[in-house]
Structure formats: structure tokens, C-alpha cells
Design a protein around this motif. Structure first.
Motif, short mmCIF file in Angstrom:
data_model
loop_
_atom_site.label_atom_id
_atom_site.label_comp_id
_atom_site.label_asym_id
_atom_site.label_seq_id
_atom_site.Cartn_x
_atom_site.Cartn_y
_atom_site.Cartn_z
N UNK A 86 39.75 28.01 55.61
CA UNK A 86 39.84 28.83 54.18
C UNK A 86 39.98 30.46 54.23
N UNK A 87 40.26 31.23 52.85
CA UNK A 87 41.23 32.44 53.10
C UNK A 87 40.34 32.80 52.27
N UNK A 88 40.50 34.26 52.25
CA UNK A 88 39.58 35.82 52.12
C UNK A 88 39.62 35.72 50.21
N UNK A 89 41.11 34.96 49.89
CA UNK A 89 41.63 34.16 48.30
C UNK A 89 40.92 33.26 47.82
N UNK A 90 40.03 32.44 48.92
CA UNK A 90 39.43 31.32 47.79
C UNK A 90 38.64 31.68 46.85
N UNK A 91 38.86 31.14 45.84
CA UNK A 91 38.32 30.78 44.87
C UNK A 91 38.13 32.31 43.99
N UNK A 92 39.06 33.24 44.14
CA UNK A 92 39.40 33.99 43.35
C UNK A 92 40.09 33.88 42.31
N UNK A 93 39.82 34.11 41.21
CA UNK A 93 40.87 33.66 40.17
C UNK A 93 42.81 34.76 39.70
#
Length: 272
Positions: free
Chosen positions: A210-217
Motif C-alpha cells: 500500500x502506498x500513499x497514492x492508493x485510491x487517489x484518482x
């Protein structure tokens, strides 16, 4: 026209003091082929009578593979048993001659017994085999090849189908992970969280991916969206981009770590 019913092998042979003493599915042989009453034991000095009976039950279980009439001094052959007895109180059967049967599981015998008939000693019954005499009666049985069991429907091979469905589901979940829609995006720090239990964040195998960009469109800045909406000048904004060379980047972001090296040089040797 309906096909004739397939004959069912006998599942048992027994003696009964009366038809009323028989359990369900048993049939007494109450008369001979000539029409005379088939009462065994009835005669001089014999107060009670009894009947020979047979049972035919389709389905799993045992079938009669053979029937024999033995004298009182003849040992019981291996694999045979004496006919069952369903007798009322104070009723006895003569032991001078006894009927014995060989029972085998369904599907294990090639020849089985389908029927038993009685006749006078001088009467022959076509297609039946005489197995012996008891009293004034001759006992006949009809043998034949055991009916072949009906083939069971072949089970469907669904393993391949399930495997394909599993692969499709896995690919679909992977696609959702890589390209999440705007509606399913997670807004961290807000009250609206639309991650589902089956998303990758709950899987232990992906816990450390999981990274900080997961789920960011991924969306364009509104400034560029307005440029795209103008049609022919959609990519004119690219002309204003300042493309830097590798030398420009190294010059702008070069850092010599002078401060860190100076501080490290002042440290006592024991700490280093």
C-alpha cells in the motif's frame, strides 16, 4: 407403447405360519401351479401349517443368488443361510428338509433368482429349475442374468469453469486496484470512506504494497481541462512547458552535503 418392466431379483426367502405374520414387501406362495393349496406341514400328526414366502425389493441391498433344499444331515454350505422364519407362537417347522439361500450384494452376481413356484412332484414347470422336494411339493426357481445397474448421470466437470470464474474475478479486482473509479476513491481524513471488505487493503498478501497514492484518482488540473475543451488548440499548453535537460536538473538540485560532512568531521572518534 411403454417398455415392459424389468424383472426384479428376489431379496429374500422365508417361512411364515400365516400371511398375516409376514412383514410388508413379502408375498406368501399359497397355491401350486395346479391350483392346490400350498400348506406345508399340514397332515397326519401335524396341527400347524406354514407357507413358503419370497420378497422382491428393488434398490440397494442383497439379492438371492441361489436357493437349495438340504436334508437334515447335510451341512450348510459356505456363504448360505437358512430361510428366515416369521412364525406365530406355538408354531414349528419341520427340520427334516430345510431351504437355504445365498445372499449377495446387488451387482456382484451374474445369475440371480427371480421367482419361486411350487407344484406337485410329477409336474414340470417350463423355464424353471427344480431345486428339491419338501412333503408333497416340488420347489422350482427361475434364474437369470442379473439386470445391469442403470448408469448414473456423469457429473459435470465444473472445475475448469470455476477456475475461469476465479481468474476473471481476480483480473477484475486487479483492474479495480490499478484504475479505481472516482466513486470508489477513498477520501482519507473525511467521513466518506467507500473501501469494501474485499478490496486489496484487507488482504494480508498486499498489506506491505500500500502506498500513499492508493485510491487517489488520476485527474487533470482544471487549467489543462479548459485547454482540452477548446478543440484544435487542445495541446497548445504543451508549448508553454519548460523542458529541462539533465544538466539543468543536476545544476538546479545539486547538493554537496558540506554541512553534514563538516559536522561528521567534528564528532569524536568513539561516536563515529
Amino acid at each position: 407403447m411403454a417398455a415392459p418392466a424389468e424383472p426384479v431379483p428376489l431379496s429374500g426367502v422365508a417361512w411364515a405360519s400365516s400371511p398375516a405374520a409376514l412383514p410388508a414387501a413379502w408375498t406368501p406362495i399359497t397355491s401350486t401351479v395346479e391350483g392346490a393349496a400350498a400348506n406345508f406341514g399340514k397332515g397326519f400328526g401335524q396341527k400347524s401349517s406354514y407357507f413358503l414366502c419370497q420378497s422382491s425389493q428393488a434398490g440397494p441391498g442383497d439379492v438371492v443368488a441361489d436357493v437349495q433344499v438340504l436334508g437334515e444331515r447335510t451341512a450348510l454350505p459356505a456363504g448360505y443361510s437358512y430361510a428366515q422364519e416369521f412364525l406365530e407362537p406355538r408354531t414349528a417347522i419341520s427340520k427334516k428338509k430345510r431351504v437355504c439361500v445365498r445372499l449377495v450384494p446387488v451387482g456382484t452376481a451374474e445369475l440371480v433368482v427371480f421367482d419361486i413356484k411350487l407344484s406337485g412332484k410329477n409336474k414340470a414347470i417350463p423355464h424353471y429349475v427344480k431345486i428339491g422336494e419338501i412333503g408333497s411339493f416340488a420347489i422350482w426357481c427361475k434364474k437369470g442374468h442379473a439386470p445391469k445397474p442403470k448408469p448414473l448421470p456423469k457429473p459435470r466437470n465444473i472445475s475448469l469453469t470455476l477456475k475461469q470464474l476465479s481468474l476473471e474475478t481476480a483480473e477484475s479486482n486487479q483492474a479495480k486496484m490499478e484504475f479505481p473509479s472516482e466513486k470508489s476513491a477513498t477520501h482519507f481524513g473525511s467521513k466518506h470512506t467507500s473501501l469494501k471488505r474485499h478490496d486489496s487493503i484487507y488482504e494480508a498478501s498486499n498489506l506491505y504494497g500500500i502506498s500513499a497514492m492508493d485510491g487517489v484518482p488520476f485527474t487533470l488540473h482544471p487549467k489543462f481541462e479548459s485547454s482540452l475543451a477548446r478543440g484544435t488548440h487542445a495541446f497548445s499548453f504543451l508549448n508553454n512547458l519548460n523542458i529541462k535537460s539533465l544538466a539543468d536538473i543536476e545544476k538546479e538540485y545539486d547538493y554537496t552535503f558540506v554541512v553534514e560532512r563538516t559536522a561528521a568531521a567534528r564528532l569524536p572518534p568513539s561516536i563515529c
